[in-house]
Design a protein around this motif. Structure first.
Motif, short mmCIF file in Angstrom:
data_model
loop_
_atom_site.label_atom_id
_atom_site.label_comp_id
_atom_site.label_asym_id
_atom_site.label_seq_id
_atom_site.Cartn_x
_atom_site.Cartn_y
_atom_site.Cartn_z
N MET A 1 -18.16 37.02 -22.59
CA MET A 1 -18.12 35.93 -23.54
C MET A 1 -16.87 35.75 -24.32
O MET A 1 -16.30 34.57 -24.47
CB MET A 1 -19.48 36.16 -24.62
CG MET A 1 -19.49 35.20 -25.81
SD MET A 1 -19.90 33.76 -25.14
CE MET A 1 -19.82 32.79 -26.76
N TRP A 2 -16.50 36.97 -24.67
CA TRP A 2 -15.02 36.77 -25.45
C TRP A 2 -14.15 36.22 -24.51
O TRP A 2 -13.11 35.45 -25.05
CB TRP A 2 -14.62 38.37 -25.80
CG TRP A 2 -13.25 38.13 -26.47
CD1 TRP A 2 -12.21 38.80 -25.99
CD2 TRP A 2 -12.72 37.31 -27.77
NE1 TRP A 2 -11.03 38.54 -26.69
CE2 TRP A 2 -11.45 37.86 -27.65
CE3 TRP A 2 -13.25 36.37 -28.44
CZ2 TRP A 2 -10.62 37.19 -28.51
CZ3 TRP A 2 -12.50 36.01 -29.39
CH2 TRP A 2 -11.21 36.16 -29.40
N TRP A 3 -14.13 36.40 -23.30
CA TRP A 3 -13.20 35.78 -22.54
C TRP A 3 -13.03 34.30 -22.39
O TRP A 3 -12.20 33.63 -22.42
CB TRP A 3 -13.36 36.37 -21.02
CG TRP A 3 -12.27 36.01 -19.99
CD1 TRP A 3 -12.71 35.20 -18.87
CD2 TRP A 3 -10.81 36.13 -20.07
NE1 TRP A 3 -11.42 34.74 -17.93
CE2 TRP A 3 -10.39 35.39 -18.85
CE3 TRP A 3 -10.11 36.73 -20.80
CZ2 TRP A 3 -9.02 35.36 -18.56
CZ3 TRP A 3 -8.88 36.50 -20.47
CH2 TRP A 3 -8.26 35.93 -19.30
N HIS A 4 -14.35 33.69 -22.22
CA HIS A 4 -14.65 32.42 -22.32
C HIS A 4 -13.75 31.68 -23.74
O HIS A 4 -13.33 30.62 -23.79
CB HIS A 4 -15.97 31.85 -22.25
CG HIS A 4 -16.30 32.20 -20.96
ND1 HIS A 4 -16.20 31.58 -19.65
CD2 HIS A 4 -17.29 33.14 -20.44
CE1 HIS A 4 -16.59 32.24 -18.63
NE2 HIS A 4 -17.42 32.96 -19.07
N VAL A 5 -14.19 32.26 -24.93
CA VAL A 5 -13.81 31.80 -25.94
C VAL A 5 -12.33 31.61 -26.26
O VAL A 5 -11.67 30.72 -26.42
CB VAL A 5 -14.24 32.81 -27.33
CG1 VAL A 5 -13.60 32.21 -28.54
CG2 VAL A 5 -15.77 32.55 -27.19
N LYS A 6 -11.89 33.05 -25.67
CA LYS A 6 -10.25 33.16 -25.62
C LYS A 6 -9.69 31.96 -24.73
O LYS A 6 -8.70 31.31 -24.84
CB LYS A 6 -9.80 34.52 -24.87
CG LYS A 6 -8.47 34.79 -25.25
CD LYS A 6 -8.35 36.70 -25.09
CE LYS A 6 -7.47 36.64 -23.71
NZ LYS A 6 -7.13 37.90 -23.69
N ASN A 7 -10.20 31.67 -23.43
CA ASN A 7 -9.89 30.66 -22.45
C ASN A 7 -9.81 29.28 -23.31
O ASN A 7 -8.96 28.37 -23.11
CB ASN A 7 -10.78 30.51 -21.40
CG ASN A 7 -10.47 31.54 -20.20
OD1 ASN A 7 -9.41 32.07 -20.57
ND2 ASN A 7 -10.98 31.79 -19.16
N LEU A 8 -10.84 29.05 -24.01
CA LEU A 8 -11.13 27.74 -24.79
C LEU A 8 -10.12 27.51 -25.64
O LEU A 8 -9.14 26.54 -25.75
CB LEU A 8 -12.22 27.65 -25.54
CG LEU A 8 -12.63 26.40 -26.34
CD1 LEU A 8 -12.71 25.38 -25.18
CD2 LEU A 8 -14.04 26.69 -27.05
N PHE A 9 -9.53 28.68 -26.38
CA PHE A 9 -8.55 28.28 -27.53
C PHE A 9 -7.17 28.27 -26.74
O PHE A 9 -6.27 27.43 -26.98
CB PHE A 9 -8.66 29.74 -28.29
CG PHE A 9 -9.37 29.50 -29.66
CD1 PHE A 9 -9.17 28.77 -30.60
CD2 PHE A 9 -10.60 30.28 -29.49
CE1 PHE A 9 -10.08 28.65 -31.87
CE2 PHE A 9 -11.53 29.97 -30.48
CZ PHE A 9 -11.16 29.36 -31.80
#
Ligand code: SF4
Length: 51
Positions: A1-9
């Motif tokens: 999950m965190w990885w996806h949020v980081k990618n989005l940013f």
């Protein structure tokens, strides 16, 4: 999950706009079933040669 949020940013901020899948020769469903496609930032199966 965190990885996806980081990618989005990262994508939004254009710090690192390139996804590996964009240039990978396996970037189509029959060749790659990885869940991170088409937005992989790191991938052990990456092979240059896509679009
Ligand atoms: S092999 Fe990796 S880099 Fe290539 S399309 Fe699949 S997830 Fe993307």
């Amino acid at each position: 999950m965190w990885w996806h949020v980081k990618n989005l940013f990262r994508r939004i901020l254009l710090l690192d706009p390139e996804f590996l899948c964009d240039t990978c020769k396996y970037d189509y469903p029959r060749a790659c079933t990885r869940p991170e496609r088409p937005n992989a930032m790191r991938c052990p199966d990456y092979r240059k040669g896509g679009k």
